[in-house]
Design a protein around this motif. Structure first.
Motif, mmCIF file in Angstrom:
data_model
loop_
_atom_site.group_PDB
_atom_site.id
_atom_site.type_symbol
_atom_site.label_atom_id
_atom_site.label_comp_id
_atom_site.label_asym_id
_atom_site.label_seq_id
_atom_site.Cartn_x
_atom_site.Cartn_y
_atom_site.Cartn_z
ATOM 1 N N ARG A 239 0.830 -1.193 0.000
ATOM 2 C CA ARG A 239 0.000 0.000 0.000
ATOM 3 C C ARG A 239 0.864 1.242 0.000
ATOM 4 O O ARG A 239 1.937 1.276 0.609
ATOM 5 C CB ARG A 239 -0.929 0.016 1.220
ATOM 6 N N THR A 240 0.369 2.290 -0.653
ATOM 7 C CA THR A 240 1.140 3.521 -0.758
ATOM 8 C C THR A 240 1.482 4.079 0.614
ATOM 9 O O THR A 240 2.601 4.555 0.837
ATOM 10 C CB THR A 240 0.349 4.564 -1.566
ATOM 11 N N THR A 241 0.544 4.005 1.548
ATOM 12 C CA THR A 241 0.798 4.549 2.878
ATOM 13 C C THR A 241 1.823 3.747 3.657
ATOM 14 O O THR A 241 2.293 4.202 4.698
ATOM 15 C CB THR A 241 -0.513 4.599 3.683
ATOM 16 N N GLN A 454 -10.170 2.148 -0.370
ATOM 17 C CA GLN A 454 -9.157 2.601 0.577
ATOM 18 C C GLN A 454 -9.730 3.643 1.536
ATOM 19 O O GLN A 454 -9.450 3.613 2.743
ATOM 20 C CB GLN A 454 -7.957 3.145 -0.187
ATOM 21 N N ASP A 459 -8.048 4.335 5.003
ATOM 22 C CA ASP A 459 -6.705 4.511 4.462
ATOM 23 C C ASP A 459 -6.684 5.731 3.548
ATOM 24 O O ASP A 459 -7.723 6.188 3.055
ATOM 25 C CB ASP A 459 -6.294 3.257 3.688
ATOM 26 N N ALA A 460 -5.492 6.243 3.292
ATOM 27 C CA ALA A 460 -5.347 7.409 2.417
ATOM 28 C C ALA A 460 -5.104 6.955 0.988
ATOM 29 O O ALA A 460 -4.155 6.213 0.733
ATOM 30 C CB ALA A 460 -4.191 8.292 2.890
ATOM 31 N N PRO A 462 -3.796 7.163 -2.936
ATOM 32 C CA PRO A 462 -2.515 7.713 -3.411
ATOM 33 C C PRO A 462 -2.665 8.941 -4.296
ATOM 34 O O PRO A 462 -2.005 9.059 -5.320
ATOM 35 C CB PRO A 462 -1.927 6.532 -4.195
ATOM 36 N N ASP A 464 -1.604 11.884 -3.970
ATOM 37 C CA ASP A 464 -0.378 12.690 -4.076
ATOM 38 C C ASP A 464 0.502 12.239 -5.236
ATOM 39 O O ASP A 464 1.311 13.036 -5.728
ATOM 40 C CB ASP A 464 0.424 12.618 -2.779
ATOM 41 N N LYS A 492 -8.373 14.253 0.002
ATOM 42 C CA LYS A 492 -7.812 14.137 1.349
ATOM 43 C C LYS A 492 -8.843 14.497 2.416
ATOM 44 O O LYS A 492 -8.891 13.874 3.492
ATOM 45 C CB LYS A 492 -6.584 15.034 1.475
ATOM 46 N N ARG A 496 -10.073 12.071 5.367
ATOM 47 C CA ARG A 496 -9.980 12.463 6.778
ATOM 48 C C ARG A 496 -11.339 12.376 7.456
ATOM 49 O O ARG A 496 -11.438 11.934 8.623
ATOM 50 C CB ARG A 496 -9.434 13.884 6.871
ATOM 51 N N ARG A 499 -12.001 8.748 8.293
ATOM 52 C CA ARG A 499 -11.249 8.282 9.461
ATOM 53 C C ARG A 499 -11.883 8.784 10.755
ATOM 54 O O ARG A 499 -11.878 8.075 11.770
ATOM 55 C CB ARG A 499 -9.789 8.731 9.358
ATOM 56 N N ASP A 535 -0.651 1.096 7.369
ATOM 57 C CA ASP A 535 0.398 1.935 7.911
ATOM 58 C C ASP A 535 1.105 1.234 9.059
ATOM 59 O O ASP A 535 0.469 0.566 9.881
ATOM 60 C CB ASP A 535 -0.200 3.244 8.445
#
Length: 537
Positions: A239-241, A454, A459-460, A462, A464, A492, A496, A499, A535
């Motif tokens: 995973r990217t995170t 995700q 999860d965040a 990707p 970015d 994002k 957030r 979460r 993460d």
């Protein structure tokens, strides 16, 4: 400058302690010094047929990253099937090298990918104390570089398992799997300590034994006889995170002789790694970025099995270690090029992985279509909480699509690297490319963006490395990037907010409950496999 290079190339010391987790990793022998070569020689080495493999023909594919092959004259292949051989590799690269336009003449006797490698004597099969450590000897004894066939695979998703299976099937290529969860170790024993491969129809193909995975976090402190050594070759697919935390946790075992192959769908990860972890260019590992067209899936509840839905290609590009042109001919740069080529040869010699090394402009041409599609389709899906087919049904979503795509393609048309090859730059500006993106969106049907899954799990996504990449390039070029910036911030914000819902355990927002919001639900609960690469603490 000479003093810096002298310190950077100094002989590494070997140290041993009773408690290895607190001791420096085992250091392999330092490489001999190299004569300074010209930049042109390095550029030739990075795009030499010696580490290239032919691209297999695929017809009727709707993968965005594959549509270029049908229209780019230097990427087209004969419809006649060709074996995955060294001779065919050199022929394909010879056709497309030169001015990237396919005008170079094909040599009568193309060199083999291992033509520059002399057979190693039995005494040279084990240089140092690490298993799988070999030395490749060139025509000049001063050009010797210690190379290792041992590969560490970080991550345990479906594609990582496919590559682990492929590499474990090769002789003299030791592999080690590094995972994030202890459950992977437990299941290893339960599933007979082997990786199994199934074909697209779910039929069993074969299985290979693999060593027990170890934790990315390292061995337990109470294991007194455990030994840590430097990691020579790393393939990371997680995973990217988890990419940055994983490499940061292993950074004490990574140095300039380490080669890292990043299996990541986006762009811009290399820059972040260099800024956050590998800040010293003289101790920076060799980095290889990739674009994969392999299609894989899980097999029911089996963790140590993988189904190959469609055979693909792994495109590779070795990133320059130094930004300063004056240092690209330094001994450290030469060392890095040869070590990167060694890992590329290992991957390209495997008939399942089917790796192809490409120069930067050609690699970018293969990579960008998929990045563009995700930057537009996936970000809109998360922002609106809708499935792919709903983007085209809503006129407001279509307006977002047009604005975001127009801005993204405008940024691509101004990329400096594409100015040298106008036909590649113009390809992205044509209406035919826009129509292909739209057809690809329609072809997704009622499926849901993986970014939504995700976000749903807290999860965040990707973003970015998709929209964020175009924002960074636009800032460098002084171009407008308001729509991509909006996409980054909104995605994002959505992640957030999700979460926060999970943290407060609000009614109907548990990741294993269903509700009417596509971001929070409207799809099957996440499986154990999807939760493997989270993460790190």
């Amino acid at each position: 400058m000479l003093s810096i290079l002298t310190v950077a190339t100094a002989t590494r010391s070997v140290s041993s302690h009773e408690n290895p987790p607190l001791a420096p990793p085992f250091r392999r022998p330092a490489p001999p010094s190299f004569p300074v070569v010209s930049v042109s020689l390095l550029e030739t080495a990075s795009s030499h047929p010696a580490h290239a493999i032919p691209v297999p023909t695929e017809s009727g594919a709707i993968e965005v990253g594959e549509v270029i092959e049908a229209e780019d004259p230097d990427m087209t292949e004969s419809k006649e099937a060709r074996p995955w051989t060294a001779t065919a590799a050199a022929e394909v690269i010879a056709e497309s090298n030169g001015d990237y336009g396919g005008s170079a003449a094909r040599p009568e006797t193309p060199p083999s990918p291992v033509a520059t490698q002399d057979p190693a004597s039995p005494e040279e099969q084990h240089v140092g104390d690490q298993p799988g450590f070999t030395e490749m000897r060139g025509h000049n004894a001063k050009d010797d570089v210690p190379l290792s066939n041992r590969i560490h695979i970080i991550g345990f998703n479906s594609q990582a398992r496919l590559f682990a299976y492929a590499l474990a099937s090769m002789p003299d290529v030791p592999i080690d799997i590094m995972a994030h969860h202890d459950s992977v170790v437990t299941r290893w024993g339960e599933e007979h300590r082997r990786l199994s491969l199934y074909d697209a129809r779910g039929r069993y193909v074969s299985s290979v034994p693999i060593p027990c995975p170890e934790s990315v976090r390292g061995r337990r402190k109470y294991v007194q006889d455990a030994k840590e050594d430097f990691l020579d070759n790393i393939i990371i697919d997680t995973r990217t995170t988890a990419v940055l935390p994983s490499l940061k946790a292993l950074s004490r075992r990574i140095d300039r002789q380490t080669t890292i192959c990043l299996l990541h769908p986006g762009l811009g990860l290399v820059e972040e790694l260099n800024e956050e972890i590998f800040t010293d260019p003289f101790q920076r590992p060799n980095l290889i970025i990739t674009h994969s067209t392999h299609k894989v899936a899980k097999v029911s509840s089996s963790l140590y099995s993988v189904r190959q839905k469609k055979s693909g290609v792994l495109y590779l590009h070795s990133v320059d270690k130094f930004d300063d042109p004056a240092l690209k001919s330094s001994p450290i740069a030469v060392e890095g090029v040869r070590q990167s080529q060694h890992l590329m040869r290992l991957l390209s010699s495997n008939e399942i992985i089917k790796a192809v090394s490409l120069p930067w402009v050609r690699f970018l041409s293969w990579k960008l279509p998929k990045v563009v599609f995700s930057s537009v389709a996936d970000s809109i899906s998360v922002i609106l909480g809708c499935k792919y087919h709903q983007v085209g049904l809503n006129r407001h979503a279509r307006a977002m699509w047009d604005n975001l795509l127009d801005e993204t393609l405008h940024i691509i048309s101004h990329l400096p690297e594409l100015q040298e090859v106008p036909h590649r730059r113009d390809y992205f500006a044509q209406d035919s490319f826009r129509r292909k993106l739209q057809r690809h969106l329609v072809a997704q049907g009622t499926s849901t963006s993986p970014w939504i899954s995700q976000v749903r799990m807290g999860d965040a996504p990707p973003v970015d490395y998709f929209n964020g990449y175009f924002v960074r390039r636009a800032r460098e070029l002084g171009l407008d990037h308001k729509h991509n910036t909006m996409a980054v911030e909104t995605v994002k914000a959505r992640a957030r907010a999700r979460r926060r819902e999970l943290r407060l355990d609000l009614l109907g927002t548990s990741p294993y409950m269903m509700d009417n919001d596509a971001v929070a639900g409207d799809q099957s609960p996440p499986s154990f496999e999807e939760a493997l690469e989270l993460d790190l603490e």
